[in-house]
Design an enzyme around this catalytic site. Structure first.
Site, PDB file in Angstrom:
ATOM      1  N   SER A  95      10.993  13.725   3.576  1.00 30.55           N
ATOM      2  CA  SER A  95      12.130  14.248   2.860  1.00 30.55           C
ATOM      3  C   SER A  95      12.570  15.643   3.218  1.00 30.55           C
ATOM      4  CB  SER A  95      11.941  14.102   1.389  1.00 30.55           C
ATOM      5  OG  SER A  95      12.711  14.725   0.705  1.00 30.55           O
ATOM      6  N   TYR A 120       5.510  15.729  -6.256  1.00 34.09           N
ATOM      7  CA  TYR A 120       6.527  14.776  -5.064  1.00 34.09           C
ATOM      8  C   TYR A 120       6.522  15.686  -3.970  1.00 34.09           C
ATOM      9  CZ  TYR A 120      10.439  12.389  -3.287  1.00 34.09           C
ATOM     10  OH  TYR A 120      11.266  11.805  -2.246  1.00 34.09           O
TER      11      TYR A 120
END
Length: 253
Positions: A95, A120
């Site tokens: 990401s 995350y």
């Protein structure tokens, strides 16, 4: 998913609960090995985003367990099938958030301090570090498998809205939703990384639009921290110890 002669497998949406539990990962790998003599493409695509702190069956923080450790273990358990594959590749999905992440080596489970988005980001940073370290080790070993990284940009899926953390759901699932691209577009980076003949091991594929939020697949930049070989070796050794999975690949000197 296994399909056609190319036999790709997608470790992704709907399989997070299996990748969280390392016993389930081993059972799945055993079954896949029993059913198929080779594997051409493995896409490590599972994602859990910003839940309240919780632990896997083996006691690892949920996001690190699902997003990184499960993929690390599955890749290692299937590497020999991939080595025998046709133009074999491992695509690990990271990401843009990897650029805000770091590895909390002194508190990987978040026992002392936990932030849903912070952990995350840690898991996405771990994806990036793993993909690069795998590339280095495959290259040194002369293994034909290509390790490629990809990210989908900002894509409208249920990842942002499935979290019970209200602030994360409001910001990513609602306030920023107009910036998101549809899932069909978001999947293009992974598909390009998995199939395009010109893609090389060690490359990072993402959208070509503003801030890599949306657009067509192109090569993008990995953060300097994620490309650091010392961090790669440290995460690799830690991951082997936590999963019990050893790759038959030499460490990069």
């Amino acid at each position: 998913m296994l399909q056609g002669r190319r036999r790709p497998f997608l470790a992704g949406a709907g399989r997070q609960r299996y990748l969280v539990d390392l016993d389930s990962v081993r059972a799945f790998a055993d079954q896949l090995r029993a059913d198929h003599p080779r594997l051409d493409v493995l896409v490590n695509n599972a994602g859990v985003m910003a839940p309240p702190r919780s632990l896997s069956a083996q006691g690892h923080e949920l996001q690190f367990a699902s997003n990184h450790l499960g993929h690390f273990a599955l890749t290692g358990l299937l590497l020999d099938l991939l080595t025998d594959g046709n133009d074999p590749r491992v695509v690990t999905v990271s990401s843009t958030n990897h650029r805000q992440g770091r590895l909390h080596f002194d508190d990987l489970s978040g026992e002392r301090k936990y932030s849903p988005m912070g952990f995350y980001n840690q898991s996405k940073f771990a994806n990036a570090v793993f993909g690069q370290e795998l590339h280095r080790r495959l290259t040194q070993a002369g293994n034909p498998v290509r390790s490629v990284l990809a990210h989908p940009g900002y894509t409208s899926t249920n990842l942002q809205t499935s979290t019970p953390v209200a602030m994360v759901k409001m910001v990513f699932g609602h306030l920023l939703a107009p910036l998101a691209q549809p899932p069909q577009q978001g999947a293009l980076s992974q598909l390009y990384a998995a199939t395009a003949p010109e893609v090389k091991g060690g490359e990072f594929i993402g959208p070509d639009g503003f801030a890599e939020l949306r657009g067509a697949p192109t090569q993008v930049q990995l953060s300097t921290a994620a490309a650091d070989p010392h961090t790669g070796r440290r995460l690799w050794e830690l991951s082997e110890n936590l999963t019990g999975v050893r790759f038959r690949l030499p460490a990069v000197l």
